[in-house]
Design an enzyme around this catalytic site. Structure first.
Site, PDB file in Angstrom:
ATOM      1  N   LYS A  38       0.822  -1.216   0.000  1.00 49.35           N
ATOM      2  CA  LYS A  38       0.000   0.000   0.000  1.00 49.35           C
ATOM      3  C   LYS A  38       0.855   1.266   0.000  1.00 49.35           C
ATOM      4  CE  LYS A  38      -4.103   1.539   2.598  1.00 49.35           C
ATOM      5  NZ  LYS A  38      -4.904   1.819   1.435  1.00 49.35           N
ATOM      6  N   GLY A  43       6.716   0.872   5.669  1.00 47.01           N
ATOM      7  CA  GLY A  43       7.616  -0.027   4.939  1.00 47.01           C
ATOM      8  C   GLY A  43       7.613   0.249   3.445  1.00 47.01           C
ATOM      9  N   CYS A  44       6.440   0.509   2.906  1.00 46.80           N
ATOM     10  CA  CYS A  44       6.301   0.755   1.464  1.00 46.80           C
ATOM     11  C   CYS A  44       6.962   2.072   1.073  1.00 46.80           C
ATOM     12  CB  CYS A  44       4.821   0.737   1.065  1.00 46.80           C
ATOM     13  SG  CYS A  44       4.035  -0.851   1.408  1.00 46.80           S
ATOM     14  N   THR A  45       6.875   3.060   1.941  1.00 45.36           N
ATOM     15  CA  THR A  45       7.516   4.349   1.683  1.00 45.36           C
ATOM     16  C   THR A  45       9.029   4.186   1.697  1.00 45.36           C
ATOM     17  OG1 THR A  45       5.647   5.569   2.598  1.00 45.36           O
ATOM     18  CG2 THR A  45       7.767   6.721   2.529  1.00 45.36           C
ATOM     19  N   ALA A  48      10.117   2.352  -1.501  1.00 47.15           N
ATOM     20  CA  ALA A  48      10.011   3.219  -2.683  1.00 47.15           C
ATOM     21  C   ALA A  48      11.125   4.275  -2.685  1.00 47.15           C
ATOM     22  CB  ALA A  48       8.635   3.878  -2.736  1.00 47.15           C
TER      23      ALA A  48
END
Length: 155
Positions: A38, A43-45, A48
């Site tokens: 998401k 974690g995704c930030t 990325a």
């Protein structure tokens, strides 16, 4: 989950600008395809931002980096603008590619079970075959591991 040596079936998904990106158009280069749950989550930030920071290294290895989640192109666009990302994000809103790659799985969190994206990364070679797979990725150090593996595969 798709395994090393598997030929990746052609796919097309919209990116953050609602432009269609198809495998047939980018085949012939190395592709780093990473699936994440998401936009705008911790974690995704981090993942990325790490891929964005390493993008010049990947480009130097003639590799394209594509992030994929079930978020919409609009959510991807806002995420990219907010975090100043330089990578391309693809929207898999119907989870077709997530299912194809086997990353849409039953997950558990705080005693609850739900379906979601298991953070995973695939390196696809110029012939369209999977050359490396990481499943249940831990974000810390992951981008460096992907870069090292790509260098190793190209030697």
């Amino acid at each position: 989950m798709l395994e090393v040596g598997t030929t990746v079936p052609d796919f097309c998904l919209s990116n953050q600008d609602e432009e269609e990106i198809c495998l047939r158009d980018i085949k012939g280069r190395w592709i780093v395809l990473y699936f994440y749950p998401k936009d705008n989550t911790p974690g995704c930030t981090t993942e990325a931002c790490d891929f964005t920071a390493a993008l010049p290294d990947f480009e130097g290895l003639d590799a394209i980096v594509l992030g994929i989640s079930p978020d919409s192109p609009e959510k991807h666009r806002k995420f990219i603008e907010k975090k100043e990302l330089k990578i391309t994000l693809l929207a898999d809103e119907d989870k077709e590619l997530c299912n194809l790659f086997g990353v849409w799985q039953l997950k558990k969190f705080m005693g609850k079970e739900y379906m979601g994206v298991v953070r995973s990364t695939f390196i696809i070679d110029p012939d369209g075959k999977i050359a490396a797979v990481w499943s249940k990725v831990r974000v810390k150090g992951h981008v460096d591991a992907v870069k090292e593996k790509l260098e190793e595969l190209q030697d």
